[in-house]
Design a protein around this motif. Structure first.
Motif, PDB file in Angstrom:
ATOM      1  N   ALA A  85       0.829  -1.204   0.000  1.00 45.11           N
ATOM      2  CA  ALA A  85       0.000   0.000   0.000  1.00 45.11           C
ATOM      3  C   ALA A  85       0.871   1.264   0.000  1.00 45.11           C
ATOM      4  O   ALA A  85       0.566   2.239  -0.699  1.00 45.11           O
ATOM      5  N   ALA A  86       1.967   1.249   0.754  1.00 45.60           N
ATOM      6  CA  ALA A  86       2.855   2.406   0.786  1.00 45.60           C
ATOM      7  C   ALA A  86       3.548   2.595  -0.570  1.00 45.60           C
ATOM      8  O   ALA A  86       3.718   3.729  -1.039  1.00 45.60           O
ATOM      9  N   ALA A  87       3.920   1.497  -1.209  1.00 44.78           N
ATOM     10  CA  ALA A  87       4.557   1.602  -2.528  1.00 44.78           C
ATOM     11  C   ALA A  87       3.579   2.133  -3.570  1.00 44.78           C
ATOM     12  O   ALA A  87       3.941   2.958  -4.417  1.00 44.78           O
ATOM     13  N   GLU A  88       2.325   1.681  -3.505  1.00 40.15           N
ATOM     14  CA  GLU A  88       1.319   2.173  -4.434  1.00 40.15           C
ATOM     15  C   GLU A  88       1.070   3.667  -4.223  1.00 40.15           C
ATOM     16  O   GLU A  88       0.911   4.424  -5.178  1.00 40.15           O
ATOM     17  N   ARG A  89       1.045   4.095  -2.969  1.00 38.83           N
ATOM     18  CA  ARG A  89       0.851   5.514  -2.692  1.00 38.83           C
ATOM     19  C   ARG A  89       2.036   6.331  -3.182  1.00 38.83           C
ATOM     20  O   ARG A  89       1.870   7.417  -3.746  1.00 38.83           O
ATOM     21  N   ALA A  90       3.240   5.810  -3.008  1.00 36.05           N
ATOM     22  CA  ALA A  90       4.423   6.523  -3.490  1.00 36.05           C
ATOM     23  C   ALA A  90       4.385   6.664  -5.013  1.00 36.05           C
ATOM     24  O   ALA A  90       4.788   7.692  -5.554  1.00 36.05           O
ATOM     25  N   TRP A  91       3.878   5.648  -5.685  1.00 38.26           N
ATOM     26  CA  TRP A  91       3.766   5.704  -7.153  1.00 38.26           C
ATOM     27  C   TRP A  91       2.757   6.771  -7.570  1.00 38.26           C
ATOM     28  O   TRP A  91       3.009   7.547  -8.480  1.00 38.26           O
ATOM     29  N   THR A  92       1.615   6.818  -6.913  1.00 38.76           N
ATOM     30  CA  THR A  92       0.597   7.805  -7.283  1.00 38.76           C
ATOM     31  C   THR A  92       0.989   9.212  -6.853  1.00 38.76           C
ATOM     32  O   THR A  92       0.529  10.186  -7.446  1.00 38.76           O
ATOM     33  N   ASP A  93       1.843   9.345  -5.820  1.00 35.70           N
ATOM     34  CA  ASP A  93       2.283  10.668  -5.370  1.00 35.70           C
ATOM     35  C   ASP A  93       3.116  11.387  -6.429  1.00 35.70           C
ATOM     36  O   ASP A  93       3.245  12.603  -6.386  1.00 35.70           O
ATOM     37  N   ARG A  94       3.671  10.651  -7.375  1.00 36.05           N
ATOM     38  CA  ARG A  94       4.478  11.284  -8.417  1.00 36.05           C
ATOM     39  C   ARG A  94       3.644  12.233  -9.261  1.00 36.05           C
ATOM     40  O   ARG A  94       4.169  13.186  -9.820  1.00 36.05           O
ATOM     41  N   ALA A  95       2.332  11.991  -9.362  1.00 32.99           N
ATOM     42  CA  ALA A  95       1.464  12.832 -10.183  1.00 32.99           C
ATOM     43  C   ALA A  95       0.909  14.030  -9.420  1.00 32.99           C
ATOM     44  O   ALA A  95       0.214  14.853  -9.997  1.00 32.99           O
ATOM     45  N   LEU A  96       1.224  14.137  -8.126  1.00 35.40           N
ATOM     46  CA  LEU A  96       0.701  15.243  -7.324  1.00 35.40           C
ATOM     47  C   LEU A  96       1.500  16.520  -7.568  1.00 35.40           C
ATOM     48  O   LEU A  96       2.650  16.484  -8.006  1.00 35.40           O
ATOM     49  N   SER A  97       0.895  17.641  -7.246  1.00 36.93           N
ATOM     50  CA  SER A  97       1.592  18.918  -7.341  1.00 36.93           C
ATOM     51  C   SER A  97       2.662  18.987  -6.251  1.00 36.93           C
ATOM     52  O   SER A  97       2.660  18.203  -5.302  1.00 36.93           O
ATOM     53  N   ARG A  98       3.541  19.936  -6.379  1.00 35.06           N
ATOM     54  CA  ARG A  98       4.612  20.071  -5.378  1.00 35.06           C
ATOM     55  C   ARG A  98       4.037  20.388  -3.993  1.00 35.06           C
ATOM     56  O   ARG A  98       4.534  19.909  -2.982  1.00 35.06           O
ATOM     57  N   ALA A  99       2.987  21.187  -3.958  1.00 34.63           N
ATOM     58  CA  ALA A  99       2.364  21.521  -2.670  1.00 34.63           C
ATOM     59  C   ALA A  99       1.762  20.277  -2.028  1.00 34.63           C
ATOM     60  O   ALA A  99       1.894  20.061  -0.820  1.00 34.63           O
ATOM     61  N   ALA A 100       1.110  19.444  -2.823  1.00 40.76           N
ATOM     62  CA  ALA A 100       0.521  18.219  -2.286  1.00 40.76           C
ATOM     63  C   ALA A 100       1.605  17.234  -1.858  1.00 40.76           C
ATOM     64  O   ALA A 100       1.458  16.531  -0.859  1.00 40.76           O
ATOM     65  N   GLN A 101       2.708  17.169  -2.600  1.00 39.35           N
ATOM     66  CA  GLN A 101       3.816  16.298  -2.207  1.00 39.35           C
ATOM     67  C   GLN A 101       4.428  16.764  -0.885  1.00 39.35           C
ATOM     68  O   GLN A 101       4.779  15.945  -0.029  1.00 39.35           O
ATOM     69  N   ALA A 102       4.535  18.080  -0.704  1.00 36.57           N
ATOM     70  CA  ALA A 102       5.062  18.621   0.551  1.00 36.57           C
ATOM     71  C   ALA A 102       4.121  18.297   1.710  1.00 36.57           C
ATOM     72  O   ALA A 102       4.566  17.971   2.816  1.00 36.57           O
ATOM     73  N   GLU A 103       2.827  18.369   1.478  1.00 40.34           N
ATOM     74  CA  GLU A 103       1.841  18.025   2.505  1.00 40.34           C
ATOM     75  C   GLU A 103       1.946  16.551   2.884  1.00 40.34           C
ATOM     76  O   GLU A 103       1.909  16.195   4.059  1.00 40.34           O
ATOM     77  N   ALA A 104       2.095  15.676   1.883  1.00 42.96           N
ATOM     78  CA  ALA A 104       2.244  14.239   2.146  1.00 42.96           C
ATOM     79  C   ALA A 104       3.529  13.965   2.920  1.00 42.96           C
ATOM     80  O   ALA A 104       3.546  13.142   3.836  1.00 42.96           O
ATOM     81  N   ALA A 105       4.606  14.660   2.577  1.00 40.16           N
ATOM     82  CA  ALA A 105       5.871  14.479   3.292  1.00 40.16           C
ATOM     83  C   ALA A 105       5.741  14.925   4.744  1.00 40.16           C
ATOM     84  O   ALA A 105       6.315  14.315   5.647  1.00 40.16           O
ATOM     85  N   ALA A 106       4.971  15.986   4.987  1.00 43.19           N
ATOM     86  CA  ALA A 106       4.765  16.463   6.360  1.00 43.19           C
ATOM     87  C   ALA A 106       3.993  15.433   7.176  1.00 43.19           C
ATOM     88  O   ALA A 106       4.285  15.217   8.352  1.00 43.19           O
ATOM     89  N   VAL A 107       3.015  14.788   6.548  1.00 46.34           N
ATOM     90  CA  VAL A 107       2.249  13.758   7.263  1.00 46.34           C
ATOM     91  C   VAL A 107       3.144  12.556   7.555  1.00 46.34           C
ATOM     92  O   VAL A 107       3.103  11.980   8.640  1.00 46.34           O
ATOM     93  N   GLU A 108       3.987  12.165   6.599  1.00 45.77           N
ATOM     94  CA  GLU A 108       4.885  11.027   6.819  1.00 45.77           C
ATOM     95  C   GLU A 108       5.905  11.311   7.905  1.00 45.77           C
ATOM     96  O   GLU A 108       6.348  10.397   8.599  1.00 45.77           O
ATOM     97  N   ALA A 109       6.308  12.560   8.066  1.00 48.38           N
ATOM     98  CA  ALA A 109       7.303  12.907   9.076  1.00 48.38           C
ATOM     99  C   ALA A 109       6.759  12.746  10.490  1.00 48.38           C
ATOM    100  O   ALA A 109       7.538  12.657  11.440  1.00 48.38           O
ATOM    101  N   THR A 110       5.449  12.699  10.651  1.00 46.59           N
ATOM    102  CA  THR A 110       4.856  12.588  11.988  1.00 46.59           C
ATOM    103  C   THR A 110       4.810  11.158  12.499  1.00 46.59           C
ATOM    104  O   THR A 110       4.490  10.943  13.659  1.00 46.59           O
ATOM    105  N   THR A 111       5.131  10.160  11.674  1.00 47.47           N
ATOM    106  CA  THR A 111       5.049   8.770  12.103  1.00 47.47           C
ATOM    107  C   THR A 111       6.284   8.002  11.646  1.00 47.47           C
ATOM    108  O   THR A 111       6.937   8.386  10.668  1.00 47.47           O
TER     109      THR A 111
END
Length: 139
Positions: A85-111
């Motif tokens: 599931a994490a690999a699939e999310r990482a694959w789909t994150d490539r299509a996100l905007s830079r702002a959305a990628q930064a938001e996802a990285a911030a969420v990942e940093a909390t865990t």
């Protein structure tokens, strides 16, 4: 006071040992159930003793297994599912905007674990535009 003629002259220890020297008789309960753990440093699963069939059914519904091999296999499959599931999310994150990628990285940093899904932040609803009333046509 009645006396057991077979116990006359036996010590207390001998009486206690006599109780255990009977023939083997199968008893289904108490039964030991197992559950694999990700944090186990020894690689051995946790165990739990159940006394009745109802307790066994409840424990099996909560993820406990009948054998240690089944428990470790269930744990391995669960860890693999999270990794996929994490690999699939990482694959789909490539299509996100830079702002959305930064938001996802911030969420990942909390865990410390994998984040399979980043929840969308609630947005303020946009004000709706009032539509003009269209008069009905007469035939």
């Amino acid at each position: 006071m009645p006396y057991d003629t077979e116990d006359l002259g036996l010590s207390e220890r001998a009486k206690a040992l006599k109780k255990w020297n009977g023939p083997y008789r199968y008893q289904e309960f108490p039964k030991t159930l197992f559950r694999g753990t990700a944090s186990s440093t020894t690689g051995h699963p946790e165990y739990r003793v159940v006394a009745t069939e109802g307790e066994e059914l409840d424990a099996l519904a909560l993820g406990w297994a009948v054998t240690p091999g089944d428990a470790t296999n269930q744990q391995r499959l669960a860890e693999e599912a999270v990794g996929v599931a994490a690999a699939e999310r990482a694959w789909t994150d490539r299509a996100l905007s830079r702002a959305a990628q930064a938001e996802a990285a911030a969420v990942e940093a909390t865990t410390a674990g994998h984040v399979a899904e980043v929840r969308e932040r609630p947005r303020r609803p946009r004000p709706s535009r009032a539509r003009k009333a269209v008069p009905a046509r007469e035939p």
